[in-house]
Write a protein that holds these residues in place. Structure first.
Motif, PDB file in Angstrom:
ATOM      1  N   TRP A 232      -2.464  -8.574   6.483  1.00  0.00           N
ATOM      2  CA  TRP A 232      -2.609  -7.191   6.033  1.00  0.00           C
ATOM      3  C   TRP A 232      -3.392  -6.360   7.052  1.00  0.00           C
ATOM      4  CZ3 TRP A 232      -1.132 -10.326   2.053  1.00  0.00           C
ATOM      5  CH2 TRP A 232      -0.340  -9.756   1.048  1.00  0.00           C
ATOM      6  N   ALA A 233      -4.425  -6.947   7.618  1.00  0.00           N
ATOM      7  CA  ALA A 233      -5.265  -6.199   8.556  1.00  0.00           C
ATOM      8  C   ALA A 233      -4.473  -5.768   9.787  1.00  0.00           C
ATOM      9  CB  ALA A 233      -6.464  -7.051   8.967  1.00  0.00           C
ATOM     10  N   ARG A 234      -3.639  -6.665  10.321  1.00  0.00           N
ATOM     11  CA  ARG A 234      -2.865  -6.313  11.519  1.00  0.00           C
ATOM     12  C   ARG A 234      -1.899  -5.169  11.236  1.00  0.00           C
ATOM     13  NH1 ARG A 234      -3.649  -9.193  15.966  1.00  0.00           N
ATOM     14  NH2 ARG A 234      -4.344 -11.369  15.894  1.00  0.00           N
ATOM     15  N   LEU A 235      -1.386  -5.099  10.016  1.00  0.00           N
ATOM     16  CA  LEU A 235      -0.502  -3.982   9.670  1.00  0.00           C
ATOM     17  C   LEU A 235      -1.299  -2.692   9.460  1.00  0.00           C
ATOM     18  CD1 LEU A 235       1.962  -5.791   7.248  1.00  0.00           C
ATOM     19  CD2 LEU A 235       2.542  -4.765   9.448  1.00  0.00           C
ATOM     20  N   GLN A 236      -2.445  -2.805   8.803  1.00  0.00           N
ATOM     21  CA  GLN A 236      -3.201  -1.594   8.498  1.00  0.00           C
ATOM     22  C   GLN A 236      -3.720  -0.904   9.745  1.00  0.00           C
ATOM     23  OE1 GLN A 236      -7.134  -1.088   6.116  1.00  0.00           O
ATOM     24  NE2 GLN A 236      -5.447  -0.697   4.721  1.00  0.00           N
ATOM     25  N   ILE A 237      -4.178  -1.673  10.752  1.00  0.00           N
ATOM     26  CA  ILE A 237      -4.697  -1.022  11.956  1.00  0.00           C
ATOM     27  C   ILE A 237      -3.596  -0.321  12.731  1.00  0.00           C
ATOM     28  CG2 ILE A 237      -6.656  -2.600  12.202  1.00  0.00           C
ATOM     29  CD1 ILE A 237      -5.018  -3.991  14.462  1.00  0.00           C
ATOM     30  N   LEU A 238      -2.336  -0.661  12.439  1.00  0.00           N
ATOM     31  CA  LEU A 238      -1.206   0.016  13.076  1.00  0.00           C
ATOM     32  C   LEU A 238      -0.707   1.191  12.240  1.00  0.00           C
ATOM     33  CD1 LEU A 238       0.799  -3.118  14.271  1.00  0.00           C
ATOM     34  CD2 LEU A 238      -0.531  -1.547  15.703  1.00  0.00           C
ATOM     35  N   GLY A 239      -1.363   1.430  11.096  1.00  0.00           N
ATOM     36  CA  GLY A 239      -1.016   2.594  10.287  1.00  0.00           C
ATOM     37  C   GLY A 239      -0.067   2.317   9.136  1.00  0.00           C
ATOM     38  N   TYR A 240       0.095   1.047   8.752  1.00  0.00           N
ATOM     39  CA  TYR A 240       1.022   0.688   7.677  1.00  0.00           C
ATOM     40  C   TYR A 240       0.265   0.175   6.459  1.00  0.00           C
ATOM     41  CZ  TYR A 240       4.464   0.720  11.472  1.00  0.00           C
ATOM     42  OH  TYR A 240       5.239   1.087  12.541  1.00  0.00           O
ATOM     43  N   ASP A 241       0.878   0.360   5.298  1.00  0.00           N
ATOM     44  CA  ASP A 241       0.414  -0.247   4.061  1.00  0.00           C
ATOM     45  C   ASP A 241       1.534  -1.102   3.504  1.00  0.00           C
ATOM     46  OD1 ASP A 241      -2.310   0.449   3.348  1.00  0.00           O
ATOM     47  OD2 ASP A 241      -1.620   2.526   3.246  1.00  0.00           O
ATOM     48  N   ILE A 242       1.190  -1.928   2.536  1.00  0.00           N
ATOM     49  CA  ILE A 242       2.153  -2.818   1.896  1.00  0.00           C
ATOM     50  C   ILE A 242       2.157  -2.558   0.393  1.00  0.00           C
ATOM     51  CG2 ILE A 242       2.620  -5.228   1.289  1.00  0.00           C
ATOM     52  CD1 ILE A 242       3.444  -4.463   4.117  1.00  0.00           C
ATOM     53  N   ASP A 248       2.697  -6.740 -10.195  1.00  0.00           N
ATOM     54  CA  ASP A 248       1.666  -7.761 -10.363  1.00  0.00           C
ATOM     55  C   ASP A 248       0.294  -7.133 -10.525  1.00  0.00           C
ATOM     56  OD1 ASP A 248       3.159 -10.209 -10.154  1.00  0.00           O
ATOM     57  OD2 ASP A 248       3.496  -9.676  -8.058  1.00  0.00           O
ATOM     58  N   ASP A 249      -0.556  -7.887 -11.182  1.00  0.00           N
ATOM     59  CA  ASP A 249      -1.951  -7.489 -11.346  1.00  0.00           C
ATOM     60  C   ASP A 249      -2.700  -7.787 -10.055  1.00  0.00           C
ATOM     61  OD1 ASP A 249      -4.565  -7.061 -12.015  1.00  0.00           O
ATOM     62  OD2 ASP A 249      -4.502  -8.242 -13.874  1.00  0.00           O
ATOM     63  N   CYS A 250      -3.411  -6.794  -9.516  1.00  0.00           N
ATOM     64  CA  CYS A 250      -4.116  -6.975  -8.251  1.00  0.00           C
ATOM     65  C   CYS A 250      -5.334  -7.874  -8.375  1.00  0.00           C
ATOM     66  CB  CYS A 250      -4.521  -5.613  -7.676  1.00  0.00           C
ATOM     67  SG  CYS A 250      -3.118  -4.687  -7.026  1.00  0.00           S
ATOM     68  N   GLN A 313       1.880   4.410  -7.577  1.00  0.00           N
ATOM     69  CA  GLN A 313       2.138   3.455  -6.499  1.00  0.00           C
ATOM     70  C   GLN A 313       0.992   3.451  -5.486  1.00  0.00           C
ATOM     71  OE1 GLN A 313       6.004   5.033  -5.398  1.00  0.00           O
ATOM     72  NE2 GLN A 313       7.058   3.217  -6.204  1.00  0.00           N
ATOM     73  N   ARG A 314       0.448   4.638  -5.197  1.00  0.00           N
ATOM     74  CA  ARG A 314      -0.685   4.720  -4.270  1.00  0.00           C
ATOM     75  C   ARG A 314      -1.894   3.996  -4.850  1.00  0.00           C
ATOM     76  NH1 ARG A 314      -1.827   4.206   0.495  1.00  0.00           N
ATOM     77  NH2 ARG A 314      -0.141   5.653   1.017  1.00  0.00           N
ATOM     78  N   GLN A 315      -2.134   4.170  -6.128  1.00  0.00           N
ATOM     79  CA  GLN A 315      -3.251   3.477  -6.769  1.00  0.00           C
ATOM     80  C   GLN A 315      -3.067   1.956  -6.698  1.00  0.00           C
ATOM     81  OE1 GLN A 315      -3.642   4.975 -10.762  1.00  0.00           O
ATOM     82  NE2 GLN A 315      -4.092   7.076 -10.101  1.00  0.00           N
ATOM     83  N   LYS A 316      -1.819   1.514  -6.877  1.00  0.00           N
ATOM     84  CA  LYS A 316      -1.530   0.085  -6.818  1.00  0.00           C
ATOM     85  C   LYS A 316      -1.776  -0.458  -5.412  1.00  0.00           C
ATOM     86  CE  LYS A 316       2.131  -3.254  -7.846  1.00  0.00           C
ATOM     87  NZ  LYS A 316       3.529  -3.429  -8.327  1.00  0.00           N
ATOM     88  N   ILE A 317      -1.399   0.305  -4.375  1.00  0.00           N
ATOM     89  CA  ILE A 317      -1.640  -0.095  -2.980  1.00  0.00           C
ATOM     90  C   ILE A 317      -3.133  -0.174  -2.716  1.00  0.00           C
ATOM     91  CG2 ILE A 317      -1.449   0.675  -0.567  1.00  0.00           C
ATOM     92  CD1 ILE A 317       1.318   1.818  -1.327  1.00  0.00           C
ATOM     93  N   ASN A 318      -3.869   0.829  -3.174  1.00  0.00           N
ATOM     94  CA  ASN A 318      -5.325   0.834  -2.979  1.00  0.00           C
ATOM     95  C   ASN A 318      -5.980  -0.359  -3.678  1.00  0.00           C
ATOM     96  OD1 ASN A 318      -5.117   3.180  -1.487  1.00  0.00           O
ATOM     97  ND2 ASN A 318      -5.630   4.536  -3.208  1.00  0.00           N
ATOM     98  N   GLY A 319      -5.472  -0.692  -4.865  1.00  0.00           N
ATOM     99  CA  GLY A 319      -6.010  -1.839  -5.580  1.00  0.00           C
ATOM    100  C   GLY A 319      -5.743  -3.139  -4.842  1.00  0.00           C
ATOM    101  N   LEU A 320      -4.550  -3.271  -4.264  1.00  0.00           N
ATOM    102  CA  LEU A 320      -4.218  -4.459  -3.478  1.00  0.00           C
ATOM    103  C   LEU A 320      -5.102  -4.558  -2.246  1.00  0.00           C
ATOM    104  CD1 LEU A 320      -2.388  -6.892  -2.804  1.00  0.00           C
ATOM    105  CD2 LEU A 320      -0.816  -5.279  -1.712  1.00  0.00           C
ATOM    106  N   ASN A 321      -5.287  -3.421  -1.564  1.00  0.00           N
ATOM    107  CA  ASN A 321      -6.124  -3.413  -0.365  1.00  0.00           C
ATOM    108  C   ASN A 321      -7.559  -3.820  -0.660  1.00  0.00           C
ATOM    109  OD1 ASN A 321      -4.010  -2.670   1.279  1.00  0.00           O
ATOM    110  ND2 ASN A 321      -4.527  -0.492   1.324  1.00  0.00           N
ATOM    111  N   SER A 322      -8.048  -3.468  -1.844  1.00  0.00           N
ATOM    112  CA  SER A 322      -9.423  -3.834  -2.192  1.00  0.00           C
ATOM    113  C   SER A 322      -9.583  -5.347  -2.324  1.00  0.00           C
ATOM    114  CB  SER A 322      -9.852  -3.146  -3.493  1.00  0.00           C
ATOM    115  OG  SER A 322      -9.149  -3.686  -4.607  1.00  0.00           O
TER     116      SER A 322
END
Length: 390
Positions: A232-242, A248-250, A313-322
């Motif tokens: 996840w980190a390698r994708l995020q530093i390039l400007g991507y989210d997943i 699923d429950d984060c 969907q943005r909230q779900k991404i933020n929850g996954l990132n946490s």
């Protein structure tokens, strides 16, 4: 003849630019947490174990050339076996004090080392200079394509300065006169077990290893500590989210996220293409970084739908990132520099879609090659570049 007191050889531009970039693509899309703090590694056995056996093919001709050159220079033709092949990267804070490569009892079998630099001091990282304790040259400034070869003993005690910024990437090989430590026999056995059924018709999709192999923390400790998943980190530093395709429950275990279908997000947009797991999308993105300049996108049309993210969907991404990036500050410190080339690539969904198709073609080609060459490797118990006719 080499200097008998401090036998070593430095060759400039031994690897081509594209060879360096191909190995960088493999490492940044497949690597795991390494053997010491702030180090990441990709071994050939790991590629086989994670259903990416085909990605060992780019290593084969390079290993041959390195071994031939080393044997020629040190006068030991036909005496050496490749004991280890791996991609190793060093990030901020990593270093090596003075040592020889055989100074640990379990590494006494190592007779020679070859280190190929895949990126460059100054452009891609700061710090990380290589030093020999005695003899000439005393210091080496890593530059992409260059290789240093030396005896792995007290005659070539060396160190590596602390990495100040960026990621220093090398292809490292060790060689031994002891055939019982031959890496090839072990790899051929693994390949034979993993390629029992025919995968030539479709691209081989990567399967993640255990979660702890991708979890990075400042102290390299328990997965319960603050840290991050390096995929996840390698994708995020390039400007991507997943975005997890399944609802699923984060709060789930991080290991479950590694094998879930995902979608790629950039800013407020999401590609409807579903990837089988995080490694799949990571390989495609880094393939895009490698091949962006050659992808045919000008006249291309996007056959995959791009949708706008909803607030949910943005909230779900933020929850996954946490969960998978529980220490964002550590991500920024470790991956503190993105290469100028990566930054300069103008993002385009057309490019990503073209990269998906090109990655599938690239993968299919390598799969065909490994299926053709494996019978020869098994017969000779040696991995070499077989010239197979059409």
């Amino acid at each position: 003849m080499p200097d008998l007191e401090h036998p070593r050889l430095i060759i400039s531009n031994f690897l081509s630019f594209d060879e360096c970039k191909e190995l960088e693509f493999i490492h940044k899309s497949c690597s795991t947490v390494g053997y010491r703090p702030n180090v990441f590694s990709t071994t050939l056995s790991h590629l086989i174990a994670t259903n990416s056996s085909h990605l060992i093919m780019p290593f084969i001709p390079i290993r041959e050339r390195l071994k031939d050159k080393l044997e020629e220079f040190f006068g030991c033709e036909y005496e050496l076996f490749t004991e280890f092949t791996g991609l190793i990267s060093w990030t901020k804070g990593s270093s090596i004090g003075w040592h020889s490569d055989d100074n640990r009892p379990y590494l006494k079998q190592r007779d020679y080392a070859a280190v190929c630099y895949l990126n460059s001091y100054g452009a891609d990282f700061s710090g990380g200079l290589f030093h020999f304790q005695e003899g000439e040259p005393t210091s080496i400034m890593p530059m992409a394509g260059d290789v240093v070869m030396y005896t792995a003993d007290h005659r070539n005690i060396h160190s590596v300065d602390e990495i100040i910024d960026g990621e220093r990437l090398t292809l490292t090989l060790w060689f031994s006169r002891d055939g019982s430590h031959d890496e090839d026999a072990k790899l051929i056995s693994l390949l034979s077990q993993n390629l029992l059924h025919d995968k030539m018709a479709v691209p081989s999709l990567p399967l993640p290893a255990s979660c702890n192999m991708y979890w990075f923390s400042g102290e390299q400790g328990s997965s319960q500590q603050l840290g991050f998943n390096i995929c996840w980190a390698r994708l995020q530093i390039l400007g991507y989210d997943i975005y997890l395709s399944q609802d699923d429950d984060c709060d789930s275990d991080v290991s479950e996220f590694l094998i879930k279908p995902v979608q790629l997000v950039r800013g407020s947009e999401m590609l409807e293409q579903e990837f089988v797991n995080i490694l799949h999308v990571l390989q495609v993105v880094h393939f895009y970084l490698w091949k962006a300049s050659t992808l045919q996108t000008r006249e291309a049309t996007i056959d995959k739908k791009i949708t706008k993210l909803s607030e949910l969907q943005r909230q779900k991404i933020n929850g996954l990132n946490s969960v998978v990036l529980s220490d964002p500050g550590l991500v920024a410190r470790v991956f503190s520099r993105i290469s100028e080339e990566s930054v300069s690539i103008c993002f385009d969904w057309k490019g990503i879609v073209a990269a998906i198709n090109a990655w599938e073609d690239y993968t299919s080609t390598l799969i065909k090659q490994i299926h053709l060459q494996l019978p020869y490797w098994k017969s000779h118990q040696s991995m070499y570049n077989v010239q197979v006719g059409e």
